[in-house]
Design a protein around this motif. Structure first.
Motif, PDB file in Angstrom:
ATOM      1  N   GLN A 107       0.854  -1.191   0.000  1.00  0.00           N
ATOM      2  CA  GLN A 107       0.000   0.000   0.000  1.00  0.00           C
ATOM      3  C   GLN A 107       0.891   1.243   0.000  1.00  0.00           C
ATOM      4  O   GLN A 107       1.845   1.317   0.771  1.00  0.00           O
ATOM      5  N   PRO A 108       0.594   2.211  -0.845  1.00  0.00           N
ATOM      6  CA  PRO A 108       1.474   3.384  -0.978  1.00  0.00           C
ATOM      7  C   PRO A 108       1.776   4.103   0.338  1.00  0.00           C
ATOM      8  O   PRO A 108       2.919   4.488   0.582  1.00  0.00           O
ATOM      9  N   GLU A 109       0.782   4.263   1.190  1.00  0.00           N
ATOM     10  CA  GLU A 109       1.013   4.988   2.444  1.00  0.00           C
ATOM     11  C   GLU A 109       1.938   4.210   3.385  1.00  0.00           C
ATOM     12  O   GLU A 109       2.770   4.796   4.084  1.00  0.00           O
ATOM     13  N   HIS A 110       1.813   2.879   3.389  1.00  0.00           N
ATOM     14  CA  HIS A 110       2.679   2.052   4.234  1.00  0.00           C
ATOM     15  C   HIS A 110       4.087   1.958   3.648  1.00  0.00           C
ATOM     16  O   HIS A 110       5.078   1.944   4.381  1.00  0.00           O
ATOM     17  N   LYS A 111       4.163   1.901   2.332  1.00  0.00           N
ATOM     18  CA  LYS A 111       5.471   1.869   1.664  1.00  0.00           C
ATOM     19  C   LYS A 111       6.242   3.149   1.966  1.00  0.00           C
ATOM     20  O   LYS A 111       7.454   3.124   2.221  1.00  0.00           O
ATOM     21  N   LYS A 112       5.535   4.279   1.991  1.00  0.00           N
ATOM     22  CA  LYS A 112       6.158   5.562   2.281  1.00  0.00           C
ATOM     23  C   LYS A 112       6.704   5.587   3.715  1.00  0.00           C
ATOM     24  O   LYS A 112       7.829   6.035   3.951  1.00  0.00           O
ATOM     25  N   VAL A 113       5.918   5.102   4.674  1.00  0.00           N
ATOM     26  CA  VAL A 113       6.361   5.045   6.078  1.00  0.00           C
ATOM     27  C   VAL A 113       7.590   4.157   6.197  1.00  0.00           C
ATOM     28  O   VAL A 113       8.564   4.507   6.876  1.00  0.00           O
ATOM     29  N   LEU A 114       7.548   3.011   5.536  1.00  0.00           N
ATOM     30  CA  LEU A 114       8.670   2.077   5.578  1.00  0.00           C
ATOM     31  C   LEU A 114       9.946   2.715   5.020  1.00  0.00           C
ATOM     32  O   LEU A 114      11.019   2.582   5.596  1.00  0.00           O
ATOM     33  N   ALA A 115       9.817   3.446   3.920  1.00  0.00           N
ATOM     34  CA  ALA A 115      10.981   4.089   3.306  1.00  0.00           C
ATOM     35  C   ALA A 115      11.504   5.241   4.160  1.00  0.00           C
ATOM     36  O   ALA A 115      12.715   5.356   4.380  1.00  0.00           O
ATOM     37  N   GLU A 116      10.602   6.077   4.656  1.00  0.00           N
ATOM     38  CA  GLU A 116      11.022   7.274   5.388  1.00  0.00           C
ATOM     39  C   GLU A 116      11.523   6.963   6.798  1.00  0.00           C
ATOM     40  O   GLU A 116      12.514   7.514   7.245  1.00  0.00           O
ATOM     41  N   GLN A 117      10.813   6.092   7.509  1.00  0.00           N
ATOM     42  CA  GLN A 117      11.173   5.829   8.902  1.00  0.00           C
ATOM     43  C   GLN A 117      12.106   4.638   9.051  1.00  0.00           C
ATOM     44  O   GLN A 117      12.982   4.639   9.906  1.00  0.00           O
ATOM     45  N   GLY A 118      11.899   3.609   8.237  1.00  0.00           N
ATOM     46  CA  GLY A 118      12.734   2.417   8.323  1.00  0.00           C
ATOM     47  C   GLY A 118      14.018   2.519   7.526  1.00  0.00           C
ATOM     48  O   GLY A 118      14.999   1.860   7.838  1.00  0.00           O
ATOM     49  N   GLY A 119      13.986   3.320   6.473  1.00  0.00           N
ATOM     50  CA  GLY A 119      15.184   3.511   5.678  1.00  0.00           C
ATOM     51  C   GLY A 119      15.221   2.709   4.393  1.00  0.00           C
ATOM     52  O   GLY A 119      15.955   3.061   3.473  1.00  0.00           O
ATOM     53  N   HIS A 120      14.447   1.629   4.292  1.00  0.00           N
ATOM     54  CA  HIS A 120      14.434   0.779   3.096  1.00  0.00           C
ATOM     55  C   HIS A 120      13.008   0.306   2.837  1.00  0.00           C
ATOM     56  O   HIS A 120      12.255   0.092   3.765  1.00  0.00           O
ATOM     57  N   VAL A 121      12.678   0.110   1.565  1.00  0.00           N
ATOM     58  CA  VAL A 121      11.427  -0.568   1.228  1.00  0.00           C
ATOM     59  C   VAL A 121      11.811  -2.016   0.996  1.00  0.00           C
ATOM     60  O   VAL A 121      12.072  -2.447  -0.121  1.00  0.00           O
ATOM     61  N   LYS A 122      11.888  -2.760   2.084  1.00  0.00           N
ATOM     62  CA  LYS A 122      12.308  -4.153   2.065  1.00  0.00           C
ATOM     63  C   LYS A 122      11.474  -4.892   3.110  1.00  0.00           C
ATOM     64  O   LYS A 122      11.255  -4.377   4.206  1.00  0.00           O
ATOM     65  N   VAL A 123      10.995  -6.066   2.760  1.00  0.00           N
ATOM     66  CA  VAL A 123      10.186  -6.851   3.689  1.00  0.00           C
ATOM     67  C   VAL A 123      10.802  -8.229   3.855  1.00  0.00           C
ATOM     68  O   VAL A 123      11.522  -8.685   2.975  1.00  0.00           O
ATOM     69  N   PRO A 124      10.537  -8.895   4.951  1.00  0.00           N
ATOM     70  CA  PRO A 124       9.756  -8.446   6.102  1.00  0.00           C
ATOM     71  C   PRO A 124      10.545  -7.440   6.921  1.00  0.00           C
ATOM     72  O   PRO A 124      11.772  -7.443   6.936  1.00  0.00           O
ATOM     73  N   CYS A 125       9.783  -6.593   7.611  1.00  0.00           N
ATOM     74  CA  CYS A 125      10.385  -5.610   8.497  1.00  0.00           C
ATOM     75  C   CYS A 125       9.531  -5.510   9.752  1.00  0.00           C
ATOM     76  O   CYS A 125       8.328  -5.257   9.669  1.00  0.00           O
ATOM     77  N   LEU A 126      10.150  -5.738  10.884  1.00  0.00           N
ATOM     78  CA  LEU A 126       9.446  -5.652  12.161  1.00  0.00           C
ATOM     79  C   LEU A 126       9.721  -4.294  12.776  1.00  0.00           C
ATOM     80  O   LEU A 126      10.871  -3.921  12.994  1.00  0.00           O
TER      81      LEU A 126
END
Length: 118
Positions: free
Chosen positions: A73-92
């Motif tokens: 989902q675009p909004e979750h992908k954005k959070v993952l990229a901005e806060q987590g640093g990578h768009v990579k799964v799985p991510c806890l």
């Protein structure tokens, strides 16, 4: 290639459904404590990703009610990229003491969950 990937993804989901691991049985009060602790965890994942399936199977085995977040989902992908640093799964996403940690490797995630909740 997209068709092959889609078919393999569906096969993974079917096999995971058929061979789902059994949940550990805990006393109600202990399970409630575990449920309370898992409220600070979120798993960013893709449904048919084999590494995400590995983590979800560990969650099921340990009877962990961790929120699943669809990283496609675009909004979750954005959070993952901005806060987590990578768009990579799985991510806890682990939130403890007002500190957020992002854990990316499936083996690391499974190890963390089993050490913390087993």
């Amino acid at each position: 290639m997209k068709i092959i990937r889609w078919l393999l993804g569906r096969l993974i989901l079917i096999l995971n459904f058929i061979f789902a691991p059994k949940k550990v049985k805990r006393k109600d009060d202990l399970q409630q404590k575990v449920d309370q602790e898992t409220k600070s965890l979120q798993l960013y994942q893709f449904a048919a990703c084999p590494f995400c399936v590995k983590v979800r199977r560990a969650m099921r085995r340990n009877a962990l009610n961790i929120e699943l977040v669809d990283a496609q989902q675009p909004e979750h992908k954005k959070v993952l990229a901005e806060q987590g640093g990578h768009v990579k799964v799985p991510c806890l996403r682990i939130e403890e003491n007002n500190t957020v940690t992002w854990m990316y490797e499936s083996s690391d995630i499974v190890s963390y969950l089993e050490k913390r909740f087993a």
